[in-house]
Design a protein around this motif. Structure first.
Motif, PDB file in Angstrom:
ATOM      1  N   LEU A   1       0.713  11.473   8.711  1.00 59.69           N
ATOM      2  CA  LEU A   1       1.675  12.106   9.621  1.00 59.69           C
ATOM      3  C   LEU A   1       3.105  11.623   9.397  1.00 59.69           C
ATOM      4  O   LEU A   1       4.060  12.357   9.628  1.00 59.69           O
ATOM      5  CB  LEU A   1       1.284  11.828  11.077  1.00 59.69           C
ATOM      6  CG  LEU A   1       0.112  12.611  11.650  1.00 59.69           C
ATOM      7  CD1 LEU A   1      -0.209  12.105  13.054  1.00 59.69           C
ATOM      8  CD2 LEU A   1       0.424  14.103  11.698  1.00 59.69           C
ATOM      9  N   HIS A   2       3.238  10.375   8.965  1.00 60.90           N
ATOM     10  CA  HIS A   2       4.560   9.741   8.838  1.00 60.90           C
ATOM     11  C   HIS A   2       4.738   9.199   7.421  1.00 60.90           C
ATOM     12  O   HIS A   2       4.891   7.999   7.209  1.00 60.90           O
ATOM     13  CB  HIS A   2       4.704   8.627   9.866  1.00 60.90           C
ATOM     14  CG  HIS A   2       4.482   9.071  11.278  1.00 60.90           C
ATOM     15  ND1 HIS A   2       5.435   9.748  12.011  1.00 60.90           N
ATOM     16  CD2 HIS A   2       3.399   8.953  12.093  1.00 60.90           C
ATOM     17  CE1 HIS A   2       4.963  10.016  13.220  1.00 60.90           C
ATOM     18  NE2 HIS A   2       3.734   9.552  13.292  1.00 60.90           N
ATOM     19  N   LYS A   3       4.712  10.104   6.479  1.00 64.65           N
ATOM     20  CA  LYS A   3       4.730   9.710   5.058  1.00 64.65           C
ATOM     21  C   LYS A   3       5.975   8.912   4.678  1.00 64.65           C
ATOM     22  O   LYS A   3       5.914   8.037   3.819  1.00 64.65           O
ATOM     23  CB  LYS A   3       4.600  10.948   4.177  1.00 64.65           C
ATOM     24  CG  LYS A   3       3.259  11.652   4.292  1.00 64.65           C
ATOM     25  CD  LYS A   3       3.173  12.839   3.362  1.00 64.65           C
ATOM     26  CE  LYS A   3       1.782  13.476   3.392  1.00 64.65           C
ATOM     27  NZ  LYS A   3       1.458  14.073   4.695  1.00 64.65           N
ATOM     28  N   ARG A   4       7.101   9.210   5.295  1.00 64.97           N
ATOM     29  CA  ARG A   4       8.336   8.507   4.939  1.00 64.97           C
ATOM     30  C   ARG A   4       8.392   7.091   5.488  1.00 64.97           C
ATOM     31  O   ARG A   4       9.157   6.261   5.012  1.00 64.97           O
ATOM     32  CB  ARG A   4       9.544   9.299   5.441  1.00 64.97           C
ATOM     33  CG  ARG A   4       9.730  10.644   4.739  1.00 64.97           C
ATOM     34  CD  ARG A   4      10.992  11.334   5.214  1.00 64.97           C
ATOM     35  NE  ARG A   4      11.190  12.614   4.544  1.00 64.97           N
ATOM     36  CZ  ARG A   4      12.219  13.411   4.753  1.00 64.97           C
ATOM     37  NH1 ARG A   4      13.156  13.065   5.647  1.00 64.97           N
ATOM     38  NH2 ARG A   4      12.331  14.557   4.100  1.00 64.97           N
ATOM     39  N   LYS A   5       7.586   6.809   6.491  1.00 57.60           N
ATOM     40  CA  LYS A   5       7.621   5.488   7.122  1.00 57.60           C
ATOM     41  C   LYS A   5       6.715   4.481   6.426  1.00 57.60           C
ATOM     42  O   LYS A   5       6.956   3.274   6.500  1.00 57.60           O
ATOM     43  CB  LYS A   5       7.209   5.593   8.592  1.00 57.60           C
ATOM     44  CG  LYS A   5       8.160   6.375   9.471  1.00 57.60           C
ATOM     45  CD  LYS A   5       7.672   6.350  10.927  1.00 57.60           C
ATOM     46  CE  LYS A   5       8.588   7.154  11.831  1.00 57.60           C
ATOM     47  NZ  LYS A   5       8.122   7.122  13.243  1.00 57.60           N
ATOM     48  N   VAL A   6       5.651   4.956   5.796  1.00 57.43           N
ATOM     49  CA  VAL A   6       4.611   4.067   5.268  1.00 57.43           C
ATOM     50  C   VAL A   6       4.664   4.025   3.750  1.00 57.43           C
ATOM     51  O   VAL A   6       4.637   5.058   3.086  1.00 57.43           O
ATOM     52  CB  VAL A   6       3.210   4.527   5.723  1.00 57.43           C
ATOM     53  CG1 VAL A   6       2.133   3.597   5.175  1.00 57.43           C
ATOM     54  CG2 VAL A   6       3.140   4.587   7.251  1.00 57.43           C
ATOM     55  N   ASN A   7       4.713   2.817   3.208  1.00 62.65           N
ATOM     56  CA  ASN A   7       4.766   2.651   1.755  1.00 62.65           C
ATOM     57  C   ASN A   7       3.392   2.459   1.120  1.00 62.65           C
ATOM     58  O   ASN A   7       3.214   2.760  -0.060  1.00 62.65           O
ATOM     59  CB  ASN A   7       5.653   1.451   1.397  1.00 62.65           C
ATOM     60  CG  ASN A   7       7.106   1.705   1.738  1.00 62.65           C
ATOM     61  OD1 ASN A   7       7.488   1.670   2.902  1.00 62.65           O
ATOM     62  ND2 ASN A   7       7.919   1.981   0.727  1.00 62.65           N
ATOM     63  N   GLY A   8       2.449   1.956   1.888  1.00 63.15           N
ATOM     64  CA  GLY A   8       1.126   1.740   1.323  1.00 63.15           C
ATOM     65  C   GLY A   8       0.134   1.305   2.378  1.00 63.15           C
ATOM     66  O   GLY A   8       0.499   0.976   3.514  1.00 63.15           O
ATOM     67  N   LEU A   9      -1.142   1.305   2.002  1.00 62.31           N
ATOM     68  CA  LEU A   9      -2.225   0.982   2.918  1.00 62.31           C
ATOM     69  C   LEU A   9      -3.178  -0.030   2.295  1.00 62.31           C
ATOM     70  O   LEU A   9      -3.486   0.054   1.104  1.00 62.31           O
ATOM     71  CB  LEU A   9      -3.026   2.237   3.273  1.00 62.31           C
ATOM     72  CG  LEU A   9      -2.292   3.399   3.944  1.00 62.31           C
ATOM     73  CD1 LEU A   9      -3.211   4.607   3.993  1.00 62.31           C
ATOM     74  CD2 LEU A   9      -1.844   3.020   5.325  1.00 62.31           C
ATOM     75  N   VAL A  10      -3.647  -0.947   3.124  1.00 63.94           N
ATOM     76  CA  VAL A  10      -4.750  -1.829   2.757  1.00 63.94           C
ATOM     77  C   VAL A  10      -5.864  -1.553   3.759  1.00 63.94           C
ATOM     78  O   VAL A  10      -5.696  -1.784   4.964  1.00 63.94           O
ATOM     79  CB  VAL A  10      -4.356  -3.313   2.803  1.00 63.94           C
ATOM     80  CG1 VAL A  10      -5.547  -4.182   2.382  1.00 63.94           C
ATOM     81  CG2 VAL A  10      -3.154  -3.578   1.900  1.00 63.94           C
ATOM     82  N   LEU A  11      -6.978  -1.032   3.281  1.00 67.25           N
ATOM     83  CA  LEU A  11      -8.072  -0.626   4.147  1.00 67.25           C
ATOM     84  C   LEU A  11      -9.247  -1.588   3.966  1.00 67.25           C
ATOM     85  O   LEU A  11      -9.887  -1.609   2.916  1.00 67.25           O
ATOM     86  CB  LEU A  11      -8.510   0.806   3.817  1.00 67.25           C
ATOM     87  CG  LEU A  11      -7.386   1.857   3.793  1.00 67.25           C
ATOM     88  CD1 LEU A  11      -7.958   3.233   3.439  1.00 67.25           C
ATOM     89  CD2 LEU A  11      -6.648   1.905   5.124  1.00 67.25           C
ATOM     90  N   VAL A  12      -9.487  -2.391   4.991  1.00 69.12           N
ATOM     91  CA  VAL A  12     -10.548  -3.397   4.938  1.00 69.12           C
ATOM     92  C   VAL A  12     -11.794  -2.829   5.623  1.00 69.12           C
ATOM     93  O   VAL A  12     -11.781  -2.524   6.809  1.00 69.12           O
ATOM     94  CB  VAL A  12     -10.110  -4.700   5.633  1.00 69.12           C
ATOM     95  CG1 VAL A  12     -11.217  -5.754   5.515  1.00 69.12           C
ATOM     96  CG2 VAL A  12      -8.812  -5.226   5.020  1.00 69.12           C
ATOM     97  N   SER A  13     -12.854  -2.668   4.857  1.00 65.95           N
ATOM     98  CA  SER A  13     -14.127  -2.130   5.363  1.00 65.95           C
ATOM     99  C   SER A  13     -13.968  -0.771   6.038  1.00 65.95           C
ATOM    100  O   SER A  13     -14.379  -0.581   7.193  1.00 65.95           O
ATOM    101  CB  SER A  13     -14.770  -3.124   6.346  1.00 65.95           C
ATOM    102  OG  SER A  13     -14.891  -4.399   5.768  1.00 65.95           O
ATOM    103  N   PRO A  14     -13.395   0.219   5.339  1.00 69.98           N
ATOM    104  CA  PRO A  14     -13.207   1.531   5.955  1.00 69.98           C
ATOM    105  C   PRO A  14     -14.498   2.337   5.995  1.00 69.98           C
ATOM    106  O   PRO A  14     -15.208   2.429   4.988  1.00 69.98           O
ATOM    107  CB  PRO A  14     -12.196   2.203   5.021  1.00 69.98           C
ATOM    108  CG  PRO A  14     -12.481   1.610   3.682  1.00 69.98           C
ATOM    109  CD  PRO A  14     -12.882   0.177   3.951  1.00 69.98           C
ATOM    110  N   PRO A  15     -14.854   2.941   7.135  1.00 72.44           N
ATOM    111  CA  PRO A  15     -16.005   3.842   7.171  1.00 72.44           C
ATOM    112  C   PRO A  15     -15.656   5.147   6.462  1.00 72.44           C
ATOM    113  O   PRO A  15     -14.785   5.883   6.914  1.00 72.44           O
ATOM    114  CB  PRO A  15     -16.250   4.053   8.669  1.00 72.44           C
ATOM    115  CG  PRO A  15     -14.950   3.742   9.323  1.00 72.44           C
ATOM    116  CD  PRO A  15     -14.236   2.762   8.450  1.00 72.44           C
TER     117      PRO A  15
END
Length: 249
Positions: free
Chosen positions: A118-132
């Motif tokens: 939803l907020h592509k300009r705000k977020v540079n990257g993601l770290v997903l720990v144990s994502p379902p």
């Protein structure tokens, strides 16, 4: 909108906000999972914040709606709309002027992915720990349905208060079991690192090869442990953040 239901803006409780340096080069926001709160990240944040390599990172943690010190009400439907609206308000209040990384655990991964979408300009990257990572076709399998029912029972057995907890049941129904989660993750054009344990029986790791084929922006790091935020995962988060910090300089 959820704010109109309660006739006042909802604010997430900020439980941690610290940077060893007075000039942060990167902001990391931690988003916890279902039937939990931001304290699930406490040891990880302590570990990461105590490293010299990450001294220029600002670490922030919030309690999601219905959890910890954040607002809780029977008038709230704890779905993506409510959580994302409150999270965006909380992130706006941070007045971030540096790159932003979201670190989610379990259900917090799903909220992180939706927020980044939803907020592509705000977020540079993601770290997903144990994502379902559940595909729409998984929901049609009797074994999968039974597994989710058993998951719910086990969580309630561990914490009897959750039996009548609206936030827990809403989040399980509207967020964890949302059949659009897989598609949005598969199409999200952001750097994404998935960290998961080989002993994790919750995340449906058999879907990881498929999601990697669909989204070349995703990389995967395996650890030997189960679903929780264990020490071996701290070290992997450290590696990802070190790389992200280096790329911002």
């Amino acid at each position: 909108m959820i704010n109109k239901i309660l006739h006042k803006p909802l604010k997430l409780a900020k439980t941690h906000d610290f940077c060893p340096s007075n000039q942060p080069e990167l902001v990391v926001v931690f988003i916890h999972g279902i039937a939990s709160d931001s304290t699930s990240f406490s040891k990880a944040i302590e570990y990461l914040g105590g490293t010299t390599s990450l001294k220029n990172i600002r670490f922030v943690a919030f309690d999601l709606l219905g959890s910890g010190k954040s607002p809780k009400s029977d008038k709230i439907t704890y779905n993506f709309d409510a959580q994302l609206e409150a999270l965006d308000s909380a992130i706006e209040d941070l007045k971030v002027d540096t790159p932003l990384i979201l670190v989610g655990h379990s259900m917090g991964c799903l909220i992180s992915v939706r927020y980044a979408n939803l907020h592509k300009r705000k977020v540079n990257g993601l770290v997903l720990v144990s994502p379902p990572i559940y595909r729409p076709e998984d929901f049609k399998l009797p074994a999968f349905k039974l597994g989710m029912e058993n998951f719910e029972k086990v969580i309630i057995q561990k914490n009897r208060a959750l039996k009548d907890d609206k936030a827990f049941h809403d989040e399980l129904k509207y967020i964890v079991m949302n059949q659009n989660n897989y598609k949005i993750l598969a199409e999200l054009n952001k750097p994404i690192t998935i960290i998961f344990g080989l002993a994790d029986q919750i995340i449906a790791s058999y879907n990881i090869p498929g999601i990697l084929k669909k989204n070349p922006n995703i990389s995967v790091i395996e650890t030997p442990t189960a679903h929780g935020i264990s020490h071996d995962k701290y070290a992997k988060i450290l590696e990802v953040l070190e790389k992200s910090l280096h790329e911002t300089i």
